[in-house]
Design an enzyme around this catalytic site. Structure first.
Site: not given
Length: 1204
Positions: A402-404, A547, A684
């Site tokens: 994953d990135k974040t 959202f 991601t």
């Protein structure tokens, strides 16, 4: 209760034909009615056994293991007198020992499960019974009960919220146990029940709920409440799920809908798929082969017995008669077969499986105890959450990250912004010019604002000047940030504000507005109060357009004190820019340039816009929104269409840019793992620009790469064409192979996923989520995998949690490679569970990923140590252990086979039966355990310095079928010498007194002693890292052998048990003869010298990389020269990317439903591989079809050298 017309008087059946629940009906305060449906009670049970069932159930489970069943079968054979040539205890002692150890472990685990169950089931809850609140244990709560919860209490079951102490039936919950998210969430009772605040009213409540059956969907719930001839739709926002904690709410009442195992928490606690290592799978295959070999030996010896009995044995019938019941040579051979199966079964001793588990447990403790993987800041150690996968850490070829929060810190900082075409945020020097890299003047002074957050820093004073000068665009920009959000605020003391935000992005934006003078102060269900440059202004909150992952934006509609209605919107640039009014085109072009600039710096971007609404239009739209909100069916779709209608023709305000910094050590870790031939794929949910430029920042992508392919097709044909073009470019660049082979020749000689492995140059692949959806289809997945595996780095953007798991599954399906997935959030759980090895980062997004993982720690950089040190050592140790274990047992067992040809195939054993029992338990168990737990080939520093040392694990070089047969051959060779050298010597040898030396008992002692000494010397040769424990175990085991030998052959034991210890005095007599010791010495030398000679020649003529590293280390120590370290080259400049909007669905509707929102608080650029690893290069080319990637260095190899 009065039944409304819409609800039939006679209910349809609740359960389907198969007994599965089709829908649930619950009537409040009616236990007798609800008990008709036989719903589960609220008692949970995660334990497996009780006192009565433990022994039978546990034994049943253990005997489902093939090995245990096999040894039980042998034990039964040994109890048959006609075929048993060994006492029953030779098998039952180790079998009982193994079963007992496993049973104790299982019992301990189950005890803790019982303890946890009892603790949960005995929690107290207030239940409304006959109009009175009574204290009841959780286990006694039933479906249909009304229970009262108080602040900070856990929710006992899945409840329909009826009322609370807060206005409008609101309550606040924390869901960390459900989804790992620590931020607060809001739930609201439906208006008709929110007034039922006291027990007298609730006691009269007899509403009936019809809803979905139990399921594991945490974010979905559908049902209807029937009460007083009306029906009311129910959604997930009306539910409190078991596992949540009530926060900031004095009390609330709820109706139990699902209890115990039917709750969504328990429905989600399904068993994780059991993971097995490649060595486990290989061992199962080898054990089957060994069993086949055992049967073959038994058949050969049985045939020999039948022939011997027919030809020779018949002549000795007078004084060597056949056993009772044996009437022919054939039947004698048949019985002999089973006897030899018993004798030769030690080729696969039961102690093998126990030893493997002990070694793995030791490796797990080493990981847990590693201080270099301990994060002092978070007080978080590394944790091996499983003990079965340690050696597979040394074989990883693909990492899916994953990135974040995994590569980055997930701590957001408001960095830059664009307002009305003007960009703010560049660091400026004292003259107002853009500062050079490394220069950083004083941050902006916010002392004018008493409500400013002292931790917030901004470096461009021109933005604050624009605020002070009254720039209307800048004011509107920050007004939007202070109004358009779902942040909750609490003011513990005057001016001391605490914000609680759903996402770090949103918290950073509201904090930025706060410091620039637009302070979000408080909110009520229908208002938001903002202090604009010191003046308190209250806006009427008309609607929140929430959202979600499809909309990727959120909006609020507010009415200003002047009566103007305005919609404020913020969201992803790809979504918002296409919804702007055409008059914004020029401003859009400038803002897009700024967005690209921010993306180039690795910032997460967000676009802001607004729209003025006419009163008449809003009234009409609001009425339609109200009707859609109450719709029982397709509610989400109707709301989405209304939201989409109003969010058009907006006016652009500007854009924000938030920095999500890389974690410490990420570029260095990725660089080193890449040199270890590990391919890293980033999966991601962020936008393409963000992911690509973070890729540059962490050195996954470099400017030296030949090309970075970007796949953005929206149709199957477009994606297929883009993948085809990428492959063609790689093949065109690689046609002149330079070694006499054309690419096509190579292509025809390789397998599926190695088509492009011989390419020259370095490539990277970037693919978007919508393109990935097409690429993962059955008819294109192979093309996608071929292309991706030929690239050095792969980045998949905008992917869903399901797509993450699908990508991992695709690589597992077609590549013979070990995969590892690493992430920190609940959206990474499916990927973590799918990969061979799952690693959880204990970060900002809760603990859901950690709970689903096999290993966990707090920072990505620790992955380097986990793989290159612990993983490599675990693989090395396990392989050496298995090789030695099979060797020593074949050397031990095959002596019986050769002896069979000299004892008339009578199933006579060579050794004393006590030696057979103790050989694997006492004499040879501890030395091999010590080697399996402590051995090293090179120190940990060298493992990190030389990443190429990791590659033998990827290629499975240290233990495979070839190595297994070599071990078996060495064991058979040792057994031949072990039998025939003493046999030849004893044929003519005499004692000191002239008597004949050759008797069976003396021969048995000589062979046994030779065996113990030879295998002890062999493990001394195999041990690469000596500790005090190794010395103690090896020499201690030898001493124990002689001590037990003399004790077993002593007069005392013989006098006590004359039928059991028949070798009385034999050890003393035999080992007193020099001939015997010379025989033992000769046997040891002849067995060991070929091994020593072979290893010496191999070390001299074809050393492995680890040998070279060890030799280098010795040279360094001798010469005492200065250590040379790897060169560090700094990469100038940073390329990262922008981001869409990080947020969640759910808050807006609740805020608007009349709620009082209140909460409690708020590098390394190049390393390299030694060019001396040519043996690995050669093997990798030969194994091209097995999914291993060529590891030849790129054109930048000159900069990637480890100096020795």
């Amino acid at each position: 209760m009065t039944v409304p017309r819409e609800m039939p008087e006679k209910w349809p059946r609740v359960r389907g034909p198969g007994g599965a629940e089709e829908e649930r009906r619950v009537r409040a305060n009616a236990r007798e009615y609800n008990e008709k449906f036989q719903y589960a009670s609220n008692c949970i049970k995660t334990s497996k056994y009780n006192i009565v069932t433990f022994l039978p159930v546990n034994l049943f489970e253990q005997f489902q293991e093939v090995a245990n069943t096999y040894f039980l079968f042998l034990l039964i054979l040994q109890l048959i007198p006609q075929i048993s040539s060994l006492s029953w205890f030779t098998t039952i002692v180790p079998l009982v020992l193994v079963l007992t150890i496993t049973a104790v472990k299982d019992a301990t685990d189950d005890y803790f499960r019982h303890k946890s169950d009892n603790q949960v089931n005995n929690r107290q809850s207030q239940v409304l019974i006959s109009g009175v609140l009574r204290q009841e244990q959780w286990m006694n709560v039933r479906v249909g009960d009304i229970i009262k919860l108080e602040n900070n209490q856990f929710v006992a079951a899945d409840l329909l919220l009826l009322s609370s102490s807060e206005p409008h039936g609101l309550c606040y919950i924390e869901t960390a146990e459900l989804d790992g998210e620590t931020n607060m969430k809001v739930r609201q009772a439906i208006p008709v029940t929110s007034e039922l605040g006291d027990t007298s009213k609730l006691a009269l409540f007899d509403g009936e709920v019809i809803c979905e059956p139990p399921n594991n969907k945490l974010d979905k719930f559908g049902g209807t409440l029937y009460w007083k001839e009306n029906k009311y739709p129910l959604s997930n926002q009306n539910m409190l799920l078991r596992g949540c904690v009530l926060r900031n709410t004095e009390w609330c009442f709820g109706l139990v809908i699902f209890a115990g195992p039917d709750t969504k928490l328990m429905q989600n606690s399904g068993r994780t798929k059991f993971k097995r290592t490649s060595i486990d799978r290989l061992m199962n295959t080898l054990v089957l082969w060994i069993f086949g070999f055992l049967v073959c030996m038994g058949v050969i010896l049985a045939i020999g017995n039948a022939i011997w009995e027919h030809e020779v044995g018949v002549c000795f019938q007078i004084y060597l008669p056949w056993d009772e019941g044996v009437h022919s040579a054939f039947f004698s051979g048949f019985l002999s077969f089973w006897s030899y199966i018993i004798i030769l079964n030690t080729v696969v001793p039961i102690s093998l499986y126990v030893s493997v588990e002990v070694i793995r447990l030791g490796h797990s403790y080493f990981i847990n105890w590693d201080k270099k993987m301990y994060c002092a800041k978070r007080r978080t150690p590394a944790e091996a959450r499983t003990t079965t996968l340690n050696e597979e850490l040394g074989q990883v070829e693909y990492i899916f990250s994953d990135k974040t929060g995994t590569l980055t810190q997930n701590i957001m900082v408001f960095s830059k912004c664009s307002v009305n075409g003007h960009s703010y945020g560049d660091v400026q020097d004292v003259l107002g010019h853009k500062a050079e890299l490394g220069e950083r003047p004083e941050p902006v002074d916010f002392s004018f604002n008493p409500l400013a957050d002292p931790r917030f820093q901004f470096w461009d004073p021109s933005l604050l000047e624009a605020v002070k000068l009254g720039d209307p665009h800048v004011h509107e920009f920050f007004r939007l940030l202070s109004l358009c959000h779902t942040v909750m605020s609490e003011e513990k003391s005057e001016g001391e504000l605490f914000y609680k935000a759903q996402s770090p992005d949103e918290g950073a934006l509201v904090t930025a507005a706060r410091n620039f003078g637009f302070v979000f102060r408080s909110r009520t269900p229908k208002t938001i109060t903002v202090h604009e440059l010191g003046r308190a202004i209250t806006y009427q909150l008309l609607a929140i357009l929430d959202f979600n992952n499809i909309r990727k934006r959120m909006s609020v509609i507010v009415r200003s004190p002047e009566g103007k209605i305005r919609l404020y919107c913020k969201g992803a640039d790809t979504i918002l820019l296409e919804r702007l009014h055409p008059t914004n085109q020029d401003l859009t072009n400038v803002t897009t340039d700024h967005l690209n600039e921010y993306a180039g710096e690795g910032l997460r971007t967000l676009v802001l816009a607004y729209k003025d609404l006419e009163e008449s239009y809003y009234e009409d739209w609001s009425e339609r929104l109200h009707r859609a909100s109450g719709a029982p069916e397709a509610r989400e779709d109707r709301l989405a269409r209304l939201y989409d209608e109003v969010e058009h023709d907006m006016m652009l305000l500007g854009a924000t840019a938030i920095e999500d910094k890389l974690q410490q050590g990420v570029p260095e870790t990725i660089a080193i793992l890449t040199l270890a031939n590990i391919k890293i794929w980033v999966l991601t949910g962020d936008k393409q620009e963000t992911a690509v430029n973070i890729g540059y920042s962490c050195k996954m992508l470099t400017d030296d790469m030949t090309e970075v392919f970007v796949i953005t097709g929206h149709t199957v044909l477009e994606v297929r064409e883009e993948l085809r073009k990428a492959r063609e470019k790689m093949m065109d660049a690689s046609r002149p192979m330079g070694n006499g082979f054309s690419y096509q020749e190579k292509l025809s000689s390789t397998k599926l996923t190695s088509v492009l492995e011989a390419i020259a140059g370095e490539y990277a692949l970037v693919i978007n989520g919508h393109s990935l959806a097409h690429a993962l289809e059955a008819d294109m997945e192979v093309e996608f995998l071929e292309t991706a595996c030929a690239c050095k780095a792969v980045i998949c953007c905008r992917v869903t949690p399901l797509q993450k798991a699908q990508v991992v599954e695709l690589v597992k399906k077609y590549k013979k490679a070990v995969t590892l997935a690493i992430g920190d959030g609940a959206n990474d759980v499916s990927m973590i569970k799918t990969a061979h090895i799952g690693v959880g980062i204990s970060g900002q997004e809760g603990i859901q990923a950690v709970l689903a993982s096999d290993y966990s720690f707090s920072q990505f950089k620790f992955l380097q140590r986990l793989l290159l040190v612990h993983g490599r050592w675990s693989y090395l140790r396990m392989c050496k252990f298995l090789c030695y274990f099979f060797y020593k047992n074949f050397a031990f067992t095959m002596v019986h086979f050769w002896f069979g040809f000299f004892c008339g195939f009578s199933a006579q054993t060579v050794y004393d039966q006590y030696f057979i029992t103790l050989y694997n338990i006492v004499y040879t168990s501890l030395p091999v355990l010590a080697m399996g737990v402590f051995d090293q080939d090179v120190p940990e520093q060298r493992s990190m310095e030389y990443p190429k040392l990791y590659e033998p694990g990827q290629l499975n070089l240290l233990f495979n079928k070839r190595e297994f047969f070599i071990c078996i051959a060495q064991g058979i060779y040792t057994s031949v010498l072990m039998f025939f050298i003493p046999y030849g010597v004893f044929a003519d040898a005499t004692r000191d007194d002239g008597a004949q030396l050759a008797d069976y008992q003396s021969f048995a002692v000589t062979v046994a002693t030779s065996l113990v000494i030879v295998v002890s010397v062999q493990i001394g040769l195999d041990t690469g890292f000596w500790t005090a424990i190794n010395h103690f175990f090896i020499w201690g085991s030898l001493a124990a052998y002689f001590a037990i030998l003399f004790a077993m052959h002593s007069d005392g034991l013989f006098q006590m048990f004359p039928n059991q210890f028949r070798f009385v005095g034999n050890a003393q007599n035999t080992l007193a003869q020099p001939t015997v010791w010379l025989t033992i010495a000769l046997t040891t030398v002849v067995c060991v010298m070929p091994v020593v000679a072979f290893r010496f020649l191999k070390l001299d003529l074809k050393p492995e990389l680890s040998d070279t590293v060890r030799y280098t280390q010795l040279v360094r120590k001798k010469q005492k020269t200065q250590h040379r370290c790897m060169r560090r080259v700094g990469r100038v400049g940073s390329r990262r990317s922008g981001y869409a909007f990080s947020h969640q669905e759910g808050f807006g509707e609740l805020i608007m439903s009349g709620k009082n929102m209140r909460l409690s608080s708020l590098a390394l650029s190049g390393f390299a591989a030694r060019p001396s690893a040519s043996w690995i290069e050669t093997l990798r080319k030969k194994k091209g079809g097995e999914g291993s990637t060529a590891c030849s260095p790129s054109g930048a190899a000159a900069d990637k050298t480890l100096k020795v």
